[in-house]
Write a protein that holds these residues in place. Structure first.
Motif, mmCIF file in Angstrom:
data_model
loop_
_atom_site.group_PDB
_atom_site.id
_atom_site.type_symbol
_atom_site.label_atom_id
_atom_site.label_comp_id
_atom_site.label_asym_id
_atom_site.label_seq_id
_atom_site.Cartn_x
_atom_site.Cartn_y
_atom_site.Cartn_z
ATOM 1 N N HIS A 1 0.830 -1.213 0.000
ATOM 2 C CA HIS A 1 0.000 0.000 0.000
ATOM 3 C C HIS A 1 0.852 1.246 0.000
ATOM 4 O O HIS A 1 1.952 1.261 0.547
ATOM 5 N N LEU A 2 0.321 2.307 -0.589
ATOM 6 C CA LEU A 2 1.019 3.589 -0.532
ATOM 7 C C LEU A 2 0.794 4.221 0.838
ATOM 8 O O LEU A 2 -0.211 3.946 1.493
ATOM 9 N N GLY A 3 1.709 5.072 1.210
ATOM 10 C CA GLY A 3 1.602 5.730 2.505
ATOM 11 C C GLY A 3 0.271 6.411 2.713
ATOM 12 O O GLY A 3 -0.333 6.343 3.772
ATOM 13 N N ARG A 4 -0.227 7.042 1.649
ATOM 14 C CA ARG A 4 -1.455 7.812 1.859
ATOM 15 C C ARG A 4 -2.687 6.934 1.969
ATOM 16 O O ARG A 4 -3.771 7.412 2.280
ATOM 17 N N GLU A 5 -2.522 5.653 1.724
ATOM 18 C CA GLU A 5 -3.684 4.769 1.839
ATOM 19 C C GLU A 5 -3.811 4.185 3.248
ATOM 20 O O GLU A 5 -4.703 3.392 3.510
ATOM 21 N N LEU A 6 -2.909 4.584 4.128
ATOM 22 C CA LEU A 6 -2.952 4.032 5.472
ATOM 23 C C LEU A 6 -3.870 4.857 6.368
ATOM 24 O O LEU A 6 -4.053 6.051 6.151
ATOM 25 N N SER A 7 -4.402 4.209 7.373
ATOM 26 C CA SER A 7 -5.200 4.946 8.342
ATOM 27 C C SER A 7 -4.258 5.747 9.230
ATOM 28 O O SER A 7 -3.048 5.539 9.224
ATOM 29 N N GLY A 8 -4.835 6.667 10.005
ATOM 30 C CA GLY A 8 -4.006 7.524 10.848
ATOM 31 C C GLY A 8 -3.069 6.721 11.743
ATOM 32 O O GLY A 8 -1.874 7.009 11.828
ATOM 33 N N GLY A 9 -3.595 5.724 12.379
ATOM 34 C CA GLY A 9 -2.795 4.927 13.297
ATOM 35 C C GLY A 9 -1.726 4.129 12.576
ATOM 36 O O GLY A 9 -0.584 4.013 13.031
ATOM 37 N N GLN A 10 -2.090 3.603 11.412
ATOM 38 C CA GLN A 10 -1.115 2.827 10.644
ATOM 39 C C GLN A 10 0.061 3.706 10.220
ATOM 40 O O GLN A 10 1.205 3.254 10.184
ATOM 41 N N ARG A 11 -0.242 4.968 9.928
ATOM 42 C CA ARG A 11 0.851 5.873 9.569
ATOM 43 C C ARG A 11 1.803 6.053 10.745
ATOM 44 O O ARG A 11 3.018 6.093 10.572
ATOM 45 N N GLN A 12 1.231 6.188 11.921
ATOM 46 C CA GLN A 12 2.080 6.346 13.100
ATOM 47 C C GLN A 12 3.004 5.145 13.244
ATOM 48 O O GLN A 12 4.184 5.287 13.535
ATOM 49 N N MET A 13 2.445 3.966 13.022
ATOM 50 C CA MET A 13 3.264 2.757 13.151
ATOM 51 C C MET A 13 4.383 2.790 12.115
ATOM 52 O O MET A 13 5.542 2.497 12.414
ATOM 53 N N LEU A 14 4.024 3.161 10.899
ATOM 54 C CA LEU A 14 5.020 3.161 9.836
ATOM 55 C C LEU A 14 6.121 4.171 10.154
ATOM 56 O O LEU A 14 7.314 3.893 9.988
ATOM 57 N N ALA A 15 5.713 5.335 10.636
ATOM 58 C CA ALA A 15 6.695 6.366 10.947
ATOM 59 C C ALA A 15 7.653 5.861 12.018
ATOM 60 O O ALA A 15 8.868 6.062 11.934
ATOM 61 N N PHE A 16 7.102 5.192 12.979
ATOM 62 C CA PHE A 16 7.909 4.665 14.069
ATOM 63 C C PHE A 16 8.873 3.606 13.548
ATOM 64 O O PHE A 16 10.061 3.611 13.842
ATOM 65 N N ALA A 17 8.318 2.740 12.721
ATOM 66 C CA ALA A 17 9.145 1.677 12.156
ATOM 67 C C ALA A 17 10.282 2.267 11.324
ATOM 68 O O ALA A 17 11.407 1.771 11.325
ATOM 69 N N ARG A 18 9.994 3.325 10.575
ATOM 70 C CA ARG A 18 11.023 3.950 9.734
ATOM 71 C C ARG A 18 12.222 4.368 10.566
ATOM 72 O O ARG A 18 13.368 4.155 10.196
ATOM 73 N N ALA A 19 11.926 4.969 11.716
ATOM 74 C CA ALA A 19 13.018 5.459 12.543
ATOM 75 C C ALA A 19 13.848 4.316 13.124
ATOM 76 O O ALA A 19 15.012 4.490 13.444
ATOM 77 N N LEU A 20 13.237 3.151 13.244
ATOM 78 C CA LEU A 20 13.959 2.017 13.827
ATOM 79 C C LEU A 20 14.834 1.289 12.810
ATOM 80 O O LEU A 20 15.661 0.462 13.178
ATOM 81 N N MET A 21 14.626 1.593 11.539
ATOM 82 C CA MET A 21 15.276 0.818 10.481
ATOM 83 C C MET A 21 16.796 0.733 10.637
ATOM 84 O O MET A 21 17.402 -0.285 10.370
ATOM 85 N N ARG A 22 17.410 1.833 11.034
ATOM 86 C CA ARG A 22 18.871 1.818 11.080
ATOM 87 C C ARG A 22 19.406 1.584 12.489
ATOM 88 O O ARG A 22 20.530 1.969 12.796
ATOM 89 N N SER A 23 18.574 0.972 13.341
ATOM 90 C CA SER A 23 18.959 0.720 14.730
ATOM 91 C C SER A 23 19.680 1.905 15.339
ATOM 92 O O SER A 23 20.886 1.871 15.591
ATOM 93 N N PRO A 24 18.954 2.991 15.576
ATOM 94 C CA PRO A 24 19.603 4.205 16.064
ATOM 95 C C PRO A 24 20.059 4.063 17.510
ATOM 96 O O PRO A 24 19.571 3.205 18.241
ATOM 97 N N ARG A 25 21.007 4.916 17.875
ATOM 98 C CA ARG A 25 21.455 4.924 19.267
ATOM 99 C C ARG A 25 20.575 5.843 20.089
ATOM 100 O O ARG A 25 20.401 5.653 21.282
ATOM 101 N N VAL A 26 20.077 6.896 19.446
ATOM 102 C CA VAL A 26 19.145 7.793 20.127
ATOM 103 C C VAL A 26 17.860 7.828 19.297
ATOM 104 O O VAL A 26 17.913 8.024 18.090
ATOM 105 N N LEU A 27 16.739 7.604 19.973
ATOM 106 C CA LEU A 27 15.470 7.616 19.265
ATOM 107 C C LEU A 27 14.647 8.799 19.776
ATOM 108 O O LEU A 27 14.538 9.006 20.980
#
Ligand SMILES: Nc1ncnc2c1ncn2[C@@H]1O[C@H](COP(=O)(O)OP(=O)(O)OP(=O)(O)O)[C@@H](O)[C@H]1O
Ligand SMILES: Nc1ncnc2c1ncn2[C@@H]1O[C@H](COP(=O)(O)OP(=O)(O)OP(=O)(O)O)[C@@H](O)[C@H]1O
Ligand SMILES: [Mg+2]
Ligand SMILES: [Mg+2]
Lengths: 303, 401, 251, 326, 242
Positions: free
Chosen positions: E133-159
Motif C-alpha cells: 500500500h502507498l503511505g497515503r492509503e494508510l489509516s491515521g494509526g497505521q501511519r504512526q506505526m510506519l513512521a515509528f518503524a522507519r526510525a527504527l530501520m537503522r537501529s539508532p542509538r538515540v530515538l
C-alpha cells in the motif's frame, strides 16, 4: 493498410522517441525539483550546439559509417554534449535555483526564474552562433524503403535504438537502485527525506545531471535528424511538456508513452487536418486525456 | 556637416526571420553610409534609427510610434512582414502623415488599401507583390515542361498569398497543382507535411518559404525521394539554402526575382556589397531595401530642408521620373543624384534592382528575372520585361477562377 | 437523525467499510472506537461525502444524501473535522475560523459590489464570535499568525475552532483530542457537553478512552470494516472482543 | 514626446487591466493560467468582428457600436473561460498551466487559419475607433482614448478590490491552499474557481478589445505566447496578489520592454544594431532573474489581502514580532 | 548510571531569525533510559527535537552527541550519526509504498535493509499486511506505526519519537510503549515528546516539562506523575493565554 498511414505512424514513433527523451527530464524536474523547468528546452539546444562545436573540431562528417550520415567520433560528441550540458544545468542551479531554494521561494518563482534563464541562454546561443540553421553533416542521406513501403532515414533508426537503450537504463536506475528510491522520496518531501538520512542536495544535483544529460541527447538526436537552430529547444518545449503531462508527472515510463503519443498525434493529424493546426493537436489530445484522467496516464494523485 | 536628419527603420531582427532581417538591416546601413559619404541630405548627416519589431505587431507599432513621436522621423523604412507593416501603416504612419517604404512586404492587401484611399498615398514598396512573383514562377514552371506540381508553402501571409496566386496562375497557364501543403514556421519536424505533399504523383515541387525552414523542408523532400525539379521563391535565392541542401541536388532548381537586370547600377551595388560584407550580394530583401533607403533619401533631399512626410511622399515618384537624368547606385551614383537634385534637374534613379517605377498604389512595377542553380552557382536565365509580364497578367486574370 | 444502511466501501481488494449500518439519534453523543485501520475514518468520509460508498444508503433527516457533495452536506448541517488537521497554512488563524462562518452574504462576489454595508455588519459579528472561540481554544494570542506556524496540537485545536464557528446540526469529530494537552482535553469535554445541551448532535471518534467513557452513549465499536459491538461504556469495557481487538490488556 | 507618452500610458493601462485579471486568477485563486493571450485574442477578435466594417468573403464586420463590441468581447472571453474551466479546473496547477498554454496556441492557430472569420494571416484592419470623428487631431484623440482606458482601469481596480477584500476573496484564498478542506467547510470549489477564472478572463477580453479598438487592427501575430510571458512578468515584478503591484508591474515592464529597444537602437554602434534584439532579450532575462533573486515578492510585494471588514492587526505576526525585537 | 549520549545545553532555536521558540533548554539523555518531554501545546517540544535533528536553525547553545559537538549538522548527517527522529506530522512518504518507506530509511546495505524490514513487519503485523500500500492509503494509526518503524530501520542509538501514541488505539499504545522500553533495555537512549502524560510517564524513566521553550520541571517519571505542579504548569499556560 493505407501506406500513408503507416508512413506517418513510423515517422511519429521516430519523432516521439526524441520527444520522450526530453520529456523525461521535464518530468524529473517537475517532481524532484518541484517546478516546471521552462529552461529545460534550452538545455536541449545547448546539448545540440556543444556537439556541433565538437563535431566541427573533429571533422566527424569525414568518414560516415554507411548508411548513416555520421561516423564513430560522433559518439564522442554525444558524450561531450551530455557532460557539457549536465555541467551547464548544475551551473544554472548553482547560480539561480539554489539561492531560491534557500530563501524558500514559492514554486512560481522557480518557474519564472527558469523562464528568465531560458531567455538568457537562448539569446546567448543566438549571439554566439547566429540564427541560421546548422547541420552536423551537410550530406543528405537518402531514405531507405522498408516493406510494405515505408521510407525511413537510417539515422533515425539509429536514434530510435539509442533512445530505447537510454530509456531502459534510466528506468532500471530509478526503479531498482537506492539512488532512484531516494529521488522519489525527495520528490515527495525533502524534509522527511533528510530526516531519513538522504542528502537532499546531492539528490538535487543528480537530478540536474540526469535531466541535463538526457536533454543533451534529445538535442543531439534532434539536430541529427532535423537541424540545429537557436530556437530548436524552445520550439520543442510544448511537445516536451505535453508529453510529460500526458504520461503523468513523475513517471519515466509515462513520459516515454507521452512522447510517443505526441509524436504520433502530430504526424498522423496531418492526414486529416490542415497541417496549419498541427501544433495544436497534442494539446487537444492532452486536454481530452486529462479530462478523463486528471493526473495523466501513469500519474498518481497528490493526496 | 553639423546637422543630422533622422530616418527611421523597423525590421525583424530577432525571431524566425531574424537572420534575414539582420542582413537587410546591414544593407540598409550600408546605403545610409554611402548617402552620408555622398554628402548627406541637404548637407546633413543621415542618422538611421533601426528598431526591431520581433515579428510582432505590438512591438512594431510601439517602435514606429516612438520613431514618429519621439525621434520625429518623417520617413520610415519597413518592415518585413506584411502583418506588421499593416498596423504600422494604418495606425501610425498614415495618420501621422509619415512616408513608409517597405522593402519586403508583398501582401496584396496594401494595394487594396491604397485603392480604397486608406493609405493616404504614404505607402510605398520596392518589392513586387506576391502576384507578380507567382505569375512569373508559374510561367517558368510551365516553360520547363512541368505539369504536375506539389506546392509546399510557409503558413504566413506571404506564403499563403503567393501559393494561392501561384495555383491560380498555374491553372490558367495549363498546368496542375497536385497538393497544396502549408507548413508553420518553427516546427519540430516537417516530415509529416513533406510526406503529405509526396503522397500524390508529381513531377515537380514549388517551395515557398524562407531559408531556415525552407532548407529543412527541401532536405526532407529530397531525402524522401521527392522530385528534384524545383521552383523556389525569391527568398530561397540564398547561399544558405544552397549550402544547406547541397548543390548536387539543386541542378534543376529554378526561381524568379524582381529583375536585377544586368545593369551597371546592379553590378555596382553587388560590388559594394561584396567589398563591405565579403560575400556575394544574395538573399531576400537586400536589393530592395537598398533601393528603399536610397529612393527615400533622394525624395527627402528633393523635398527640401523642412520636408515633412507629405513633402517626401510627393517627391517619391519624381526622383525616378521616366524621362529624368539617370543616376545609379554606389557613392558616386548617389552623389550624382543628390547634386542633380540640388541643381534643380529632374532625375531617374536606377537602383540595385534595376530601373523601377511606383504605380498609383505605391506598388513597384518592373521586369521579372528568372534564375536557376547550376553547378552550385546561381545563374540568370532570362528577364521577363514589363510587356511580357503584362501579357501574363492578362492571361491569368482572364482565366476562370 | 442520521441513518446509514449497509454502507460498503473498498479500496482495491480491501474492504475498508463492510456492510456497516449506523444510526445516530438526535441530540446524542455517539462514540465510535476501534483498532487502527478499522475503517472509522473511512466511514466518516462516507458520511461527510469526501468518499462515495460502493453500496448502501445514507439518510439525513429522512432524506437520502449519498449523492451529495461534501459542501452541500456542510451547508445542510453536517460538519466534520479531519483526523490529520488541514488548516489553510498561509491564512491567519482568525481567517481560518472566519471562513467557517455559515451563510455569508459576502461569499457571492456581486454582493461585494452592491451590499458592502451588510457584509461589514456580518463580518463584525462573525469576528466577535471567532475571537471568543479562539480564546476558548487557547489560540487567541495567535489570531493573526499564519496557520502554518501552529504546532501539531494547535492545529488540532484550530480544526476544532473552525467547526465551532459553524452552526451545524451534526458534528463529526475525528480524534479531536489526539495531541491536545490533557488540561485542554478537559475543557474540550465541557465544551462538547455544552454544545450538546444546545441540541447539537455529535459523532466522535477517539482513542482517548476517558473522554469516550465520559461523553458517549452509545458507543459503537468497529473492527476490520465491520461493526462488532454497540453498547454503553461499561459494556464496552467488559466485552472480550473489544478488549482483544482494541483495548488490549494494558487497560 | 508627449504624444508618445500618451500612447505609452494607454498601452500600459490596457495591459494593466489584463494583469489585474491574471492577478484575480493566479494571485488570489492560484489558477495558473498560462494562456492569457488566448483570452486577449478572444476578446480582440470578438470586438473586431462585431464592430469592424463589412467585408466581402468574410463572415464578420457587423459595424456595431463600440460598447456592444466591448460587451461582446467580455462575454465571449467569459464564455471561453467557462468551457475551459469545466474541462480543466480539476487539474493540478502546472498541468493547468500547460493546458491553458496549449489552448492559447490553439486559439492563435485557429485565428491564423480561419480566413473567413479572422482574416487569417493578414488579420482584420480598418476597425473603427470609437468617436474618432468627434476629434480634429490625432493628438486630441490620443488623450481621449487614454482617458477612456484610465477610467476603465479605475473601475476595474475598484471592482476587483471590492470583491477580493470580502469573504468571497477569503474563500478563493482558502481554495488555493487546500481544496479538500475548503470543501469540507461548505465551499463549492468548482463554482468559486469558475467565477474567478471567468471574471479574470472577462478582464483579459476587455483588455484585448481595448487594444484592438486603439490600434484599429488585429492579427494573429499579436497573440504570440510571448505576450503571456510579458503579462506574467508584469504580475511577478509588481507583486502577485496585489492589484496596485499589478498596475505598477505593467508600467515598469512595458517601460523596460519598449525602453530597452530604444536604448539598443540609440546606444549601440550601427554594426551591432542587428544583434540588439538578442542583447535586449538577454537583458530582460537577466532583469527577471535578478528581480526574483533579490526581490522575490515583487516591487510592492504580496499584500495579505484580508477582508476589508476584518479589523485588528493584519499580516504575518511573526514578521512583526521580528521588527519589534530588532 | 552511565554518561549521557546526548547533551543539550542552553539551546536557543526558532524558525524565523530573532523569534526563538526554544529558549535556552538544557537536558541529558542517558543510554538505556527513556526521557519524556511534556508541555502545553505550542510550548516548543517539537521544535526542540527538530532542532536536535537538524531541521530548525539553532541560534545558540550546543547539542553534543557522545561528547562531540553536532550542533547545526545537516539533517541527513544527523540521521547518519544514529539519531532516529520520528516527526509529529507528515511523517510518512505518502506516495511511496510501505516497503519503500522502510527502504528509504534503511542502511546502504541491501541485505541489512531487507532483514530490518522483516523485523519491522514482525513488530507491526498491520504493516506487513499492507506492504504494497502507498503511505497515503494508510489509516491515521497505521501511519504512526510506519513512521515509528522507519526510525527504527537503522537501529539508532538515540530515538526521538514526537508523540508516538497520538492516534493509536489503547492496545497499540501499550505495544509501542512496551517496545520503547525493550529498546531502552538494549541500550538505546530515548527522547520522547508526549501529550499523553500518564501513559508516557508510566513507561519512562525520567520526565521533563517544557513551558515556553524552557524546561520548568524535571525528575524521575514516577515522582513527576504525582507532582501537583505538573497539572498546574499545563493550566498555567492556559491562564497566560486568556
Ligand atoms: N485511500 C485509500 N486507499 C487504500 N486503502 C485505504 C485508503 N484509505 C484507507 N485505506 C485503508 O482502509 C482501512 C481503514 O482505514 P481508516 O482510515 O478508515 O481507519 P481508522 O479506523 O480511521 O484507523 P485509525 O484509528 O488508525 O485512524 C485501512 O486499512 C487503510 O489502510
Ligand atoms: N513551521 C513553523 N514556522 C514558524 N513558527 C512555528 C512553526 N512551527 C511551530 N512554530 C511556532 O513554534 C511554537 C512551538 O511549536 P512546537 O511545534 O514546537 O510546539 P509543541 O510543543 O510541539 O506543541 P504540540 O504539543 O501542540 O505539538 C508554536 O506556537 C508556533 O508558534
Ligand atoms: Mg482514522
Ligand atoms: Mg509538537
Amino acid at each position: 493498410m493505407d501506406p500513408l498511414f503507416l508512413q506517418h505512424t513510423s515517422d511519429g514513433i521516430l519523432t516521439g522517441a526524441i520527444i520522450a527523451l526530453g520529456a523525461i527530464g521535464v518530468t524529473l524536474s517537475m517532481t524532484i525539483l518541484r517546478f516546471a523547468n521552462f529552461g529545460h528546452s534550452e538545455l536541449v539546444t545547448f546539448g545540440a550546439y556543444i556537439a556541433l562545436v565538437f563535431v566541427s573540431f573533429s571533422g566527424i562528417g569525414a568518414q560516415p559509417i554507411d548508411p548513416f550520415s555520421i561516423g564513430w567520433p560522433f559518439f564522442a560528441a554525444i558524450a561531450a554534449a551530455g557532460v557539457g550540458t549536465a555541467l551547464l544545468a548544475l551551473a544554472t542551479d548553482w547560480l539561480i535555483f539554489r539561492r531560491l531554494r534557500r530563501s524558500n521561494a514559492a514554486r512560481l518563482t522557480f518557474i519564472f526564474a527558469s523562464f528568465g534563464a531560458a531567455l538568457i541562454l537562448r539569446n546567448l546561443i543566438m549571439l554566439g552562433f547566429g540564427a541560421s540553421p546548422e547541420y552536423y553533416s551537410r550530406e543528405l542521406t537518402m531514405a531507405i524503403l522498408i516493406p510494405p513501403g515505408i521510407r525511413v532515414m537510417p539515422d533515425q533508426i539509429l536514434v530510435l535504438g539509442l533512445t530505447l537503450v537510454l530509456v531502459v537504463a534510466l528506468w532500471a536506475f530509478l526503479t531498482f537502485t537506492r539512488a532512484g528510491l531516494a529521488m522519489r522520496a525527495v520528490a515527495e518531501s525533502p524534509t522527511l527525506s533528510s530526516v531519513s538520512g538522504i542528502d537532499v542536495n546531492s539528490v538535487t544535483r543528480w537530478t540536474w545531471i540526469l535531466s541535463g544529460g538526457l536533454a543533451a541527447m534529445a538535442g543531439v538526436f534532434f539536430g541529427l535528424t532535423v537541424q540545429l537552430r537557436p530556437e530548436m529547444g524552445f520550439n520543442l518545449l510544448l511537445p516536451l511538456f505535453a508529453a510529460a503531462i500526458l504520461g503523468g508527472a513523475g513517471s519515466v515510463f509515462g513520459a516515454v508513452v507521452g512522447g510517443l503519443i505526441v509524436g504520433l498525434a502530430e504526424n498522423l493529424s496531418v492526414i486529416w487536418i490542415s497541417p496549419g493546426y498541427k501544433m495544436a493537436i497534442p494539446f487537444l489530445l492532452m486536454l481530452v486525456l486529462l479530462y478523463l484522467r486528471p493526473h495523466g496516464l501513469f500519474g498518481r494523485g497528490e493526496r | 556637416q553639423g546637422c543630422t536628419v533622422n530616418l527611421g527603420g523597423i525590421l525583424t531582427l530577432t525571431g524566425t526571420q531574424g537572420d534575414i532581417g539582420k542582413a537587410i538591416g546591414d544593407t540598409a546601413q550600408m546605403a545610409i553610409d554611402q548617402i552620408n559619404e555622398a554628402g548627406g541630405i541637404r548637407g546633413c548627416r543621415v542618422n538611421f534609427i533601426l528598431r526591431d519589431d520581433q515579428g510582432q505587431p505590438q512591438v512594431g507599432v510601439d517602435a514606429a510610434k516612438q520613431l514618429v513621436e519621439v525621434n520625429r522621423v518623417q520617413a520610415l523604412i519597413g518592415t518585413i512582414g506584411s502583418g506588421v507593416s499593416l498596423p504600422i501603416l494604418t495606425s501610425v504612419t498614415a495618420p501621422a502623415r509619415v512616408t513608409q517604404v517597405s522593402c519586403c512586404s508583398t501582401s496584396p492587401t496594401f494595394t487594396q488599401l491604397a485603392i480604397e484611399g486608406r493609405t493616404g498615398g504614404y505607402w510605398f514598396r520596392t518589392i513586387p507583390t506576391s502576384l507578380l512573383q507567382a505569375v512569373a514562377s508559374a510561367n517558368q514552371t510551365i516553360d520547363n515542361g512541368w505539369r504536375r506540381t506539389a506546392v509546399l508553402y510557409v503558413n504566413t501571409d506571404f506564403g499563403v498569398n503567393m501559393a494561392r496566386d501561384y495555383e491560380r496562375a498555374i491553372k490558367a497557364l495549363g498546368g496542375a497543382v497536385t497538393m497544396m501543403v502549408p507548413f508553420n514556421e518553427n516546427q519540430t519536424s516537417y516530415r509529416a507535411e513533406v510526406q503529405r505533399a509526396l503522397s500524390q504523383p508529381h513531377d515537380s515541387m514549388m517551395l515557398i518559404g524562407f531559408p531556415q525552414d525552407g532548407s529543412t523542408v527541401a532536405r526532407e523532400w529530397i531525402s524522401l525521394g521527392g522530385s528534384q525539379n524545383l521552383m523556389l521563391n525569391n527568398s530561397l535565392r540564398s547561399d544558405q539554402f544552397l549550402t544547406n541542401v547541397g548543390a548536387r541536388f539543386l541542378n534543376n532548381a529554378w526561381g524568379m526575382d524582381n529583375a536585377q537586370v544586368s545593369a551597371p547600377s546592379v553590378e555596382q551595388f553587388n560590388r559594394d556589397f561584396q567589398a563591405r560584407f565579403n560575400r556575394p550580394a544574395r538573399g531576400p530583401g537586400i536589393h530592395t531595401v537598398y533601393d528603399a533607403v536610397v529612393v527615400t533619401a533622394l525624395a527627402m533631399h528633393a523635398a527640401g530642408a523642412n520636408a515633412d512626410g507629405t513633402g517626401i511622399r510627393d517627391q517619391m515618384r519624381r526622383v525616378i521620373s521616366l524621362n529624368g537624368e539617370v543616376h545609379g547606385t554606389g557613392v558616386a551614383g548617389i552623389k550624382g543624384a543628390l547634386d542633380a537634385i540640388t541643381a534643380g534637374r529632374t532625375i531617374r534613379y536606377v537602383g540595385s534592382t534595376g530601373p523601377f517605377q511606383f504605380d498609383a498604389n505605391g506598388d513597384v512595377t518592373g521586369p521579372a528575372l528568372i534564375w536557376r542553380i547550376q553547378n552550385g552557382q546561381f545563374a540568370e536565365v532570362r528577364t521577363l520585361d514589363m510587356d511580357a509580364m503584362n501579357a501574363l497578367f492578362a492571361r491569368v486574370n482572364a482565366a476562370p477562377r | 437523525m442520521l441513518n446509514a444502511r449497509s454502507l460498503s466501501r473498498s479500496f482495491g481488494r480491501l474492504k475498508a467499510v463492510d456492510d456497516v449500518s449506523l444510526s445516530i439519534a438526535q441530540g446524542g453523543i455517539t462514540g465510535l472506537i476501534g483498532p487502527n485501520g478499522a475503517g472509522k475514518t473511512t466511514l466518516f468520509n462516507l458520511l461527510a461525502g469526501s468518499l462515495q460508498p460502493d453500496s448502501g444508503e445514507i439518510l439525513f433527516q429522512n432524506r437520502p444524501i449519498q449523492q451529495k457533495t461534501p459542501d452541500w452536506r456542510f451547508r445542510h448541517g453536517i460538519a466534520r473535522t479531519f483526523q490529520i488537521a488541514r488548516p489553510f497554512p498561509n491564512m491567519s488563524v482568525l481567517e481560518n475560523v472566519l471562513l467557517a462562518a455559515p451563510a455569508q452574504t459576502g461569499e457571492a462576489f456581486w454582493n461585494g459590489w452592491f451590499r458592502q454595508g451588510r457584509i461589514g455588519a456580518e463580518e463584525r459579528r462573525n469576528q466577535d464570535r471567532a475571537h471568543e472561540i479562539l480564546e476558548f481554544t487557547t489560540l487567541g494570542r495567535l489570531a493573526h499568525e499564519p496557520a502554518a506556524s501552529l504546532s501539531g496540537g494547535q492545529r488540532k485545536l484550530l480544526e476544532l475552532a473552525r467547526i465551532l464557528m459553524t452552526d451545524p446540526k451534526l458534528i463529526l469529530l475525528d480524534e479531536p483530542a489526539a495531541g491536545v494537552n490533557p488540561a485542554l482535553v478537559e475543557t474540550l469535554c465541557e465544551k462538547i457537553l455544552a454544545l450538546n445541551a444546545r441540541g447539537i448532535t455529535f459523532l466522535l471518534i477517539e482513542h482517548n478512552m476517558d473522554l469516550i467513557m465520559r461523553l458517549c452513549r452509545p458507543i459503537h465499536v468497529m473492527a476490520q470494516g465491520k461493526m462488532i459491538f454497540e453498547g454503553d461504556g461499561a459494556a464496552v469495557r467488559s466485552d472480550p472482543r473489544v478488549i482483544d481487538a482494541y483495548l488490549g490488556d494494558v487497560m | 514626446m508627449t504624444a508618445y507618452l500618451i500612447f505609452f500610458f494607454t498601452v500600459v493601462g490596457i495591459y494593466a487591466i489584463a494583469v489585474i485579471g491574471l492577478n484575480l486568477q493566479w494571485g488570489f485563486t492560484g489558477l495558473f493560467n498560462a494562456g492569457v493571450v488566448g483570452f486577449l485574442a478572444i476578446g480582440g477578435y470578438t470586438f473586431a468582428i462585431l464592430t469592424g466594417p463589412p467585408r466581402a468573403d468574410f463572415f464578420g464586420g457587423f459595424s456595431m457600436p463600440f460598447m456592444v463590441g466591448i460587451a461582446g468581447a467580455i462575454i465571449a472571453s467569459m464564455f471561453g473561460a467557462l468551457l475551459l474551466g469545466l474541462a480543466t479546473l480539476k487539474l493540478r496547477e502546472d498541468y493547468l498551466a500547460i493546458t491553458t498554454f496549449g489552448i492559447a496556441i490553439t486559439i492563435q492557430l485557429a485565428a491564423l487559419n480561419s480566413d473567413w472569420l479572422t482574416g487569417g494571416n493578414l488579420g482584420l484592419h480598418g476597425i473603427p475607433r470609437p468617436l474618432q470623428d468627434l476629434f480634429e487631431s490625432n493628438a486630441a484623440y490620443g488623450v481621449f482614448y487614454l482617458g477612456l482606458v484610465a477610467v476603465t482601469l479605475g473601475i476595474v481596480y475598484w471592482g476587483v478590490e471590492a470583491i477580493v477584500r470580502s469573504p468571497w476573496g477569503r474563500v478563493l484564498k482558502a481554495i488555493r491552499e487546500d481544496e479538500v478542506a475548503a470543501q469540507s467547510l461548505g465551499k463549492n470549489v468548482l463554482r468559486y474557481r469558475l467565477e474567478a477564472l471567468m471574471l479574470g478572463a472577462g478582464l483579459m477580453g476587455l483588455s484585448g478589445a481595448l487594444y484592438v479598438g486603439f490600434i484599429a487592427y488585429i492579427s494573429p501575430f499579436d497573440f504570440m505566447p510571448i505576450v503571456t510571458f510579458q503579462i506574467w512578468t508584469m504580475l511577478i515584478l509588481g507583486g502577485s496578489g496585489n492589484n496596485r503591484g499589478a498596475i505598477l508591474g505593467a508600467l515598469v515592464v512595458w517601460a523596460i520592454w519598449s525602453g530597452s529597444g530604444a536604448l539598443v537602437a540609440n546606444m549601440l554602434p550601427p554594426v551591432w544594431q542587428a544583434r540588439g534584439g538578442a542583447l535586449q532579450s538577454v537583458l530582460i532575462g537577466l532583469l527577471l532573474v535578478l528581480t526574483l533573486l533579490y526581490r522575490p515578492r515583487g516591487l510592492i510585494g504580496e499584500e495579505t489581502t484580508i477582508s476589508r471588514h476584518v479589523t485588528g492587526t493584519t499580516g504575518a505576526g511573526l514578521t512583526k514580532k521580528k521588527e519589534t525585537k530588532a | 548510571m552511565s554518561a549521557p549520549v546526548l547533551t543539550i545545553s542552553n539551546l536557543v532555536a526558532g524558525y524565523v531569525p530573532d523569534v526563538p521558540i526554544v529558549r535556552g533548554a538544557s537536558l541529558n539523555v542517558i543510554p538505556g533510559s527513556i526521557l519524556t518531554v511534556l508541555g502545553p501545546n505550542g510550548a516548543g517540544k517539537s521544535t526542540l527535537v527538530k532542532a536536535i535533528a537538524g531541521l530548525v536553525p539553532v541560534t545558540s547553545g550546543t547539542v553534543m552527541l557522545d561528547g562531540k559537538d553536532v550542533t547545526s549538522t545537516p539533517a541527513h548527517a544527523v540521521a547518519g550519526l544514529g539519531i532516529g527522529y520520528v516527526p509529529q506530522t507528515e511523517n510518512v512518504f505518502t506516495t511511496l509504498s510501505v516497503v519503500d518507506n522502510l527502504k528509504v530509511s534503511g542502511s546502504p546495505s541491501a541485505s541489512d535493509t531487507r532483514m530490518a524490514i522483516e523485523r519491522m513487519f514482525v513488530l507491526f503485523p498491520d504493516l506487513a499486511e499492507r506492504r504494497r500500500h502507498l503511505g497515503r492509503e494508510l489509516s491515521g494509526g497505521q501511519r504512526q506505526m510506519l513512521a515509528f518503524a522507519r526510525a527504527l530501520m537503522r537501529s539508532p542509538r538515540v530515538l526521538m519519537p514526537d508523540e508516538p501514541s497520538a492516534g493509536l488505539s489503547p492496545k497499540m499504545v501499550g505495544i509501542v510503549f512496551e517496545k520503547l522500553q525493550e529498546l531502552a533495555a538494549t541500550g538505546v537512549a530515548v527522547l520522547m515528546v508526549e501529550q499523553n502524560a500518564k501513559a508516557a510517564l508510566r513507561a519512562s524513566d525520567r520526565g521533563l516539562v517544557l513551558v515556553e521553550g524552557k524546561e520548568r520541571l524535571e525528575g524521575p517519571a514516577r515522582q513527576l506523575l504525582d507532582d501537583p505542579r505538573l497539572g498546574e504548569l499545563y493550566l498555567g499556560k492556559i491562564d497566560e493565554a486568556a
